[in-house]
Design a protein around this motif. Structure first.
Motif: not given
Length: 807
Positions: A117-127, A89-99, A222-223, A56-59
């Motif tokens: 509410c989450i985007t499809g990239g949130l779960l990969p960004a969180l691992g 280009k510095s990130f493995e995955a980028i997602g977003g959300f709101w409550n 982060l990559k 999580f230190d990479r998030v």
């Protein structure tokens, strides 16, 4: 090792001969170490414990600032989010959300839900991967494409679907829409805190025009090998290109990258620091108290120590033996402190009226035990080193002659003990002032309820799902129907609707501009609380209309747009003009109503009691002109509020079976809930302050009792020469008051300087509040006087003839 075992055996024998002394020291250290362990559990759980997600230190997250507009640490807009992602280009995955929230129906009964509410990239960004089913497709974040799908938490899967493996494809009804379950989240994952339902992010096409609508919290991974500094430079550059392409809306805005956990914890960092400092002060006071006891005990052991030195023991050997005693006492006190911390944790966690975030755990585990061990060892050194060095300086001749050298050393010990008492008093006063300020602030928050008539008020929230109530017209018609029904319930004297209750722990704010007067610049609107209300809202809550009129049922969709402002907003916008008839507009108004006319001015009642950046400005709009999907009944009843609630639920079930009532409370309960954080931390500070006061008073008592014992002959001579008991009491208490006043002076100065850090936590008072300082100082002086009076009174019972025969 043999020497260590000898020191341990010697220490245990010595402590067994002084069980009273050992018990007092252990008790004092248990209190000091116990409160530190308890607060470290809190600090570690909130600020330091790693989130239960991989690497999580990479998030990280992105935030945007605009210094010119004093707008900082915002999320990004949906359009900015869409524009940024392809550039980075510095990130493995980028997602977003709101409550989000609302109600969910599984079976027959609707219930309140917490969702994200989450985007499809949130779960990969969180691992994170669903344990069953799939993640959302990016195509499902397009408006209208993701209405049919939902992911559920492991908790809901097990509780509501009995952990059925064929849960995929089954449906739930959320906010009026039927959604099929496409995935089940892994255990103990309720992102971002307690969510049980996850739906795709989407924005209506007509809502995407506002780039200053900062509603998307970005989560990016982060990559490997990419530092935050590199990512920050790339994000800043990419966002600068977005700003350049949209200068009208984004001029002056910049973006930065920071760790997600750091960003999420920012709001509680200051209070965690305050709590840590407070318990640190309690520990210092405890150590000073124990050091006093150790000095006094060393005076009674001067012969024993002198003999050991005379027989060839080195000073270092004696110091080590005495420190071993201190270490044993501190470790035993630490063990008891852990038990106290466990009990304390249960007590303060029980004061939290909310579910804890999934990543927040408060438990005495290995890191906490290591902390306690370190604190115990450092405390032993802190309270044992000076007494050990003083005791090991005793010479054999002093023990034999009992002459002038001993008298000199007695004066040195007295100065050391007096200095420690002054330090205890100063530290206690500092903590008492901080505690007093927080308690006074809490009282001021609770007293805000007196600004309105809250007796007999019952509140109940409901939400009208957009899927079922698609337009302002349908929401208005529903509210126009149920409000008269609520008013007609037996026992109800008056009723109203509001989008946000006053005296809350949150708010809905907008930025307004005035047509004339101050704040006419549309680039720098004035921040104000925003509330939609029905007629009779002010009368129901007892809020005075100072000028103009209240809203009426005629203030509907076909009538001119009108508003009511509070006195603070009227002064800010029109300091030298009559606010009635003036016009204001809201920046980025979704309804695009345009200029609204002020028809009334009402008394100031705080909307927000908790947020550090709260504003006193408030504007009210007619619910019939701008009906929100969120609404709260405000009912004034004559009889039993519980009976009214039962009737209200029955009425709502008949009118809208899929709309449950939630947050049903009396208004007093509403205010208590709003200030629960202030009550929690205020209560803890009060406990710490009382502990500090008791320990300091015990320390002062010990010094005075020791002083009286050392001056027995002097007191006997004074009484033999005609001094009465009152003279002796004045002598002893006067000495105590001298130490107390010196410590109080130092403590007041320290409190004045240190409590400025509490300014953002204050409500209704300043950190230099004179009554708090005066009352706290009086409490401390009276406590010190009482602590000194006991040994003084005992001194008056001394027989002069026996005192004259004392060595």
């Amino acid at each position: 090792m043999d020497i260590l075992l000898q020191d341990l055996r010697y220490a245990f024998r010595s402590l067994r001969r002084s069980p009273g002394f050992a018990s007092v020291v252990i008790a004092v250290m248990a209190l000091g170490i116990g409160v530190n362990t308890m607060i470290f559990c809190m600090v570690y759980g909130v600020m330091l414990r790693p989130w239960p997600l991989p690497e999580f230190d990479r998030v990280v997250t992105f935030t945007v600032d605009n210094k010119a507009k004093e707008d900082k640490d915002n999320s990004v807009s949906w359009l900015d989010f869409q524009d940024l992602r392809p550039q980075l280009k510095s990130f493995e995955a980028i997602g977003g959300f709101w409550n989000t929230g609302g109600q969910v129906t599984i079976g027959d009964e609707p219930e309140r839900m917490s969702a994200a509410c989450i985007t499809g990239g949130l779960l990969p960004a969180l691992g994170v991967k669903p344990q069953l089913g799939r993640n959302f497709y990016e195509s499902e974040t397009v408006y209208g494409q993701g209405f049919e799908v939902v992911m559920i938490s492991d908790r809901v899967w097990r509780k509501r679907f009995k952990a059925s493996p064929d849960v995929l494809g089954r449906t739930v009804k959320m906010n009026g829409r039927t959604r099929a379950i496409v995935g089940v989240m892994p255990p103990n994952f309720n992102w971002p805190e307690v969510s049980d339902y996850f739906i795709p992010c989407w924005i209506k096409p007509e809502d995407t025009v506002a780039r200053t609508d900062h509603n998307v919290m970005v989560v990016a991974r982060l990559k490997p090998g990419v530092s935050r500094q590199q990512a920050n430079a790339e994000v800043a550059t990419a966002y600068a290109r977005v700003v350049k392409a949209n200068p009208k809306e984004l001029v002056g805005y910049t973006a930065k990258v920071e760790g997600f956990a750091d960003h999420w914890r920012r709001n509680v960092r200051q209070m965690m620091l305050v709590m840590s400092v407070a318990v640190g002060i309690v520990l210092l006071i405890a150590c000073a108290n124990v050091a006093n006891l150790m000095i006094a005990r060393a005076a009674t052991r001067k012969r024993e120590i002198s003999v050991r030195l005379a027989l060839g023991a080195s000073r270092g050997r004696v110091v080590r033996a005495l420190l071993t005693e201190s270490l044993i006492l501190s470790l035993v006190g630490g063990a008891l402190g852990v038990a106290l911390a466990i009990l304390g944790n249960k007590a303060w966690i029980g004061m939290i009226p909310l579910e804890l975030p999934f990543w927040m755990k408060f438990q005495v585990d290995l890191p906490v035990m290591v902390f306690t061990l370190v604190v115990a060892v450092l405390s032993a050194v802190l309270f044992g080193l000076i007494p050990a060095f003083q005791a090991s300086d005793t010479r054999l001749a002093e023990a034999i002659r009992e002459g002038s050298a001993q008298a000199g050393q007695g004066r040195a010990r007295h100065r050391a003990r007096s200095t420690l008492v002054v330090a205890e008093v100063a530290l206690s006063l500092t903590l008492l002032v901080a505690s007093g300020l927080m308690i006074r602030s809490l009282i001021a928050k609770m007293d805000s309820e007196k600004l309105l008539r809250s007796e007999g008020i019952v509140t109940a929230h409901f939400l009208l799902p957009v899927a079922s109530w698609k337009s302002d017209t349908t929401r208005r018609e529903f509210c126009d129907r149920v409000l008269p029904l609520a008013r007609a319930l037996p026992g109800v004297r008056s009723a109203a609707l509001t989008s946000v209750l006053p005296l809350n722990n949150g708010d809905d704010t907008r930025r307004v501009v005035s047509e004339t007067g101050a704040h006419t610049d549309r680039e720098r609107g004035l921040r104000t609380n925003f509330t939609e209300i029905s007629p009779e809202y002010f009368a129901t809550l007892g809020i005075a209309v100072r000028k103009g009129r209240d809203f009426t049922w005629n203030d509907g969709p076909d009538a001119p747009a009108v508003v009511i402002v509070n006195q603070s907003l009227a002064r800010a916008l029109w300091p030298k003009q009559d606010p009635l008839g003036q016009r204001i507009d809201f920046l980025h108004d979704e309804r695009k109503i345009g200029w609204r006319t002020v028809v009334g001015v009402v008394a100031d009642v705080p909307q927000n009691l908790e947020d550090e950046d709260r504003t006193n400005n408030a504007v009210f709009v007619p619910h019939r002109q701008e009906p929100d999907q969120n609404a709260t009944f405000v009912l004034r009843s004559d009889g039993d509020p519980t009976a009214v609630v039962s009737l209200l639920r029955k009425m709502m079930k008949g009118e809208a079976p899929d709309v449950p009532l939630t947050e049903v409370r009396s208004f007093h309960e509403h205010v208590k809930f709003a200030v629960w954080t202030a009550r929690l931390f205020g209560s803890l500070m009060a406990v710490f302050a009382v502990l500090a006061l008791i320990i300091a008073a015990v320390g002062l008592y010990g010094v005075m009792a020791y002083s009286v014992a050392q001056r027995t002959q002097e007191i006997g001579i004074r009484m033999a020469l005609g001094a009465d008991g009152r003279d002796v009491v004045r002598l002893v208490v006067g000495q105590a008051m001298q130490l107390t006043l010196i410590g109080s002076g130092i403590g007041l100065a320290a409190a004045f300087a240190l409590t400025r850090g509490l300014a953002s936590q204050m409500f209704g008072i300043s950190t230099t509040d004179p009554p708090t300082y005066v009352v706290v100082a009086l409490i401390l002086v009276l406590s010190a006087g009482l602590a000194a009076w006991v040994p003084a009174y005992r001194a008056t019972r001394v027989d002069p003839m026996r005192a004259l025969r004392c060595d």
